[in-house]
Design a protein around this motif. Sequence first.
Motif, PDB file in Angstrom:
ATOM      1  N   LYS A   1     -12.130   2.860  -2.933  1.00 57.58           N
ATOM      2  CA  LYS A   1     -11.051   2.319  -2.708  1.00 57.58           C
ATOM      3  C   LYS A   1     -10.106   2.087  -3.895  1.00 57.58           C
ATOM      4  CE  LYS A   1     -11.767   1.121   1.780  1.00 57.58           C
ATOM      5  NZ  LYS A   1     -11.356   1.609   2.826  1.00 57.58           N
ATOM      6  N   TYR A   2      -8.757   2.671  -3.471  1.00 65.75           N
ATOM      7  CA  TYR A   2      -7.803   2.864  -4.971  1.00 65.75           C
ATOM      8  C   TYR A   2      -6.945   1.644  -4.877  1.00 65.75           C
ATOM      9  CZ  TYR A   2      -9.934   7.731  -4.623  1.00 65.75           C
ATOM     10  OH  TYR A   2     -10.770   8.580  -4.573  1.00 65.75           O
TER      11      TYR A   2
ATOM     12  N   ASN B   1       0.683  -1.333  -0.083  1.00 72.81           N
ATOM     13  CA  ASN B   1      -0.091   0.011  -0.049  1.00 72.81           C
ATOM     14  C   ASN B   1       0.938   1.234  -0.192  1.00 72.81           C
ATOM     15  OD1 ASN B   1      -2.479  -1.362   0.245  1.00 72.81           O
ATOM     16  ND2 ASN B   1      -2.071  -1.765   2.339  1.00 72.81           N
ATOM     17  N   LYS B   2       0.488   2.270  -0.927  1.00 78.07           N
ATOM     18  CA  LYS B   2       1.438   3.228  -0.600  1.00 78.07           C
ATOM     19  C   LYS B   2       0.406   4.738  -1.083  1.00 78.07           C
ATOM     20  CE  LYS B   2       5.317   5.309  -3.390  1.00 78.07           C
ATOM     21  NZ  LYS B   2       6.096   5.188  -4.421  1.00 78.07           N
ATOM     22  N   LYS B   3       0.825   5.521  -0.430  1.00 77.44           N
ATOM     23  CA  LYS B   3       0.173   7.033  -0.514  1.00 77.44           C
ATOM     24  C   LYS B   3       0.465   7.863  -1.691  1.00 77.44           C
ATOM     25  CE  LYS B   3      -2.256  10.641   2.010  1.00 77.44           C
ATOM     26  NZ  LYS B   3      -2.678  11.326   3.398  1.00 77.44           N
TER      27      LYS B   3
ATOM     28  N   GLY C   1      -2.708  11.713  -3.447  1.00 85.24           N
ATOM     29  CA  GLY C   1      -3.500  12.248  -2.295  1.00 85.24           C
ATOM     30  C   GLY C   1      -4.473  11.203  -1.928  1.00 85.24           C
ATOM     31  N   GLN C   2      -4.218   9.620  -2.341  1.00 89.67           N
ATOM     32  CA  GLN C   2      -5.015   8.719  -1.564  1.00 89.67           C
ATOM     33  C   GLN C   2      -3.922   7.700  -1.417  1.00 89.67           C
ATOM     34  OE1 GLN C   2      -8.059   8.823  -0.963  1.00 89.67           O
ATOM     35  NE2 GLN C   2      -8.526  10.890  -2.140  1.00 89.67           N
ATOM     36  N   THR C   3      -4.551   6.588  -0.788  1.00 89.10           N
ATOM     37  CA  THR C   3      -3.772   5.294  -0.283  1.00 89.10           C
ATOM     38  C   THR C   3      -4.201   4.301  -1.500  1.00 89.10           C
ATOM     39  OG1 THR C   3      -3.561   5.814   2.037  1.00 89.10           O
ATOM     40  CG2 THR C   3      -3.295   3.426   1.431  1.00 89.10           C
ATOM     41  N   TYR C   4      -3.140   3.778  -2.235  1.00 89.82           N
ATOM     42  CA  TYR C   4      -3.474   2.876  -3.265  1.00 89.82           C
ATOM     43  C   TYR C   4      -2.837   1.551  -2.878  1.00 89.82           C
ATOM     44  CZ  TYR C   4      -4.747   6.219  -6.931  1.00 89.82           C
ATOM     45  OH  TYR C   4      -5.554   7.165  -7.702  1.00 89.82           O
TER      46      TYR C   4
END
Length: 669
Positions: free
Chosen positions: A663-664, A566-568, A571-574
């Motif tokens: 959810k990204y 998971n990586k931000k 501007g979102q956590t992907y």
Amino acid sequence: MHRRTLSTALAVALTFGSVALTTGVAGTAMADDQRDLGIVSFGDIVVDGVHQRVFVSDSASDRILVTDYKGNFVREVSGLNGVKGLELSADSGTLYAAVPDGVGDTGDAIFAIDTATATESARYATGDVDPRYVALAGGKLWFGYGTDGSSDDSGTGNIGSVDLADAEHKVTLDGDAAKPWTAAPVLDAAPGSNTLVAGLPYGGTNQLGVYDVQSGAASVTARATVEGALLRDLAVTPDGKQVVVASQQPSYHAVYKTSDLTADGKYTTRDYGDAVAVAPDGTVAAGAEQQYNGTDIYVYKPGGKTSVRDYDFPNTNGSAPVLQPAGLGWAPDRSRLFAVTTNNQGVYELRILNNPTKAVTSISVTAPTKSARAKKLTVKGKITSKVALPAGAKLTITRKDLENPNGRKIGTATVASNGTYSFTNSPPVGGRVTYTLSYAGDANHLASSGSDAVDVSRAATTIRLSNNKKTYDFAKSVKFTAHLGKTYKNRKVEIWADPYGSAPNKLVKAGTVNKNGDFSANYKLTRDTRLTARFTGDARYAPKSVASTVYTKVKVSTTISRQYKNKKVYGQTYAYFHQATNPLFTTSMTAYPNREQRLQIEFFYEGAWYDGGSQYFALDSAGVSRVELGGAHDIGYRFRIRSSYIDGTSGDNVNTTTHGAWKYFIFTK
């Protein structure tokens, strides 16, 4: 917005709330009754007023059945072969029974039975002559003996006597040697009388005879063939001057003078007369054999031209009852008339007819359908009866309303000579107001009552309820406040909740508004819900309700799994997936039967998000849905998914549309 329908309970209440009924109820001092006697035939009936007992002979079972005044079994006297006619002594201490088929060494006999114990106290042998009917006159017990007369006119019959004053109770036969009868004659006499009356039962012609028995012998004073045929019963009036005859023909109960057997009136009844009984005061009960339609018993005052009371026996167990020949007996105080009936199923019943000499009364009441509160209205009606009411008879007026639910007497109404009445009243209370008119009854009339209702207007109040059309999160406890306007005495409010779906409408809270007119209740929301504030009304203000519909979201969350990190970014956590990995999306949503969640996917291209399609997936009983994203996965695009409940298309409509968070995710090599 969801549609809501009027509840069944409220619809019924509104429908019946506008109906006014007019009724007239005929009353009785006590209800008539009936009892299965358990006999298989019927011979005669005698009523003992001293011990309040009823004696019924059952010829086929060789017994006399004893009941109380309610028809309940007391005891029986058995071993009386073919027992038929019954007669009660003047002091009610002894019952005399004619036993025609022989008993032991005595053969045929008259039995004396102690009424207090229902046991044999004496037996008077008559020889082989078949005694069938008994009557007391001139200090002797007289009996009609011979064939029963039911088949033809070729039998034999005569009159015998038992000298009750003689120590040996001498029995004398052939009382009418000059002109014997062709069957055992039916006998009767007025209490204490020296005149004995006889009649030929079942004959092709009605034949009567009158005897002077003062000397101890039967001296014929009149003998005649009178109108009609097939005599079933006869009864002498208490003064001894008349005999009333019940026969299948003519269509009335004929009356004859005992002095010379000339016609002396009639009691109008029906065809097939079969019973007559005369009370100690001369009141006549005349019965006819009417199985299906028509009056069975007519009650007449002595010499009356019109009956004061008529009885039509109701069917029992689907079978029509028939009055039995000679099947009537008076309680000496006239409080009851007893009748024996049978039906086509062979069931013999004792019918207890209470207050038979009192005429039925019926009261009609007519009030306006609607009226204004505290305004004068007129109520009118009529009391009817076969017997005119006493002049100036009074009816009691009772008014039942919201403040007097059990009714309150407010006065009387005077009955006019034609039976009508009228009165005015100004109802102080609104709502449904019922006026009941009651007649207490008198020596000649039964009590009765009738009623009618008026819808009396009430003022309108106001009521409000907060939060209408607002939307709340799932399981949110929300405060609802009702505000009540002006009322009379009732300041109570109820708040009800009717959740969408199959959940029942239920009371949340009830109580009295505060000085500002407000009343509040907290309610935890799990579905779209219709909240209703109700004022139930009072004596001057009508009921009032108001509803607020609020919408409730569902709980929804989605998690992504199988990513390698998971990586931000952006501007979102992907969530990062290798291109060969199929992401697993797990959605949790508030559970409901057959509910589905809509899973929507979007992709980012040249600075904007575009729809990548959506699909509905079923939730399990715990509200969980697991979806794997298969197929070829593109590198270089950003993706996002979200789960939603869509009102009306997610399998139900009990919540409002709710979208979960996006959810990204992204694919790499």
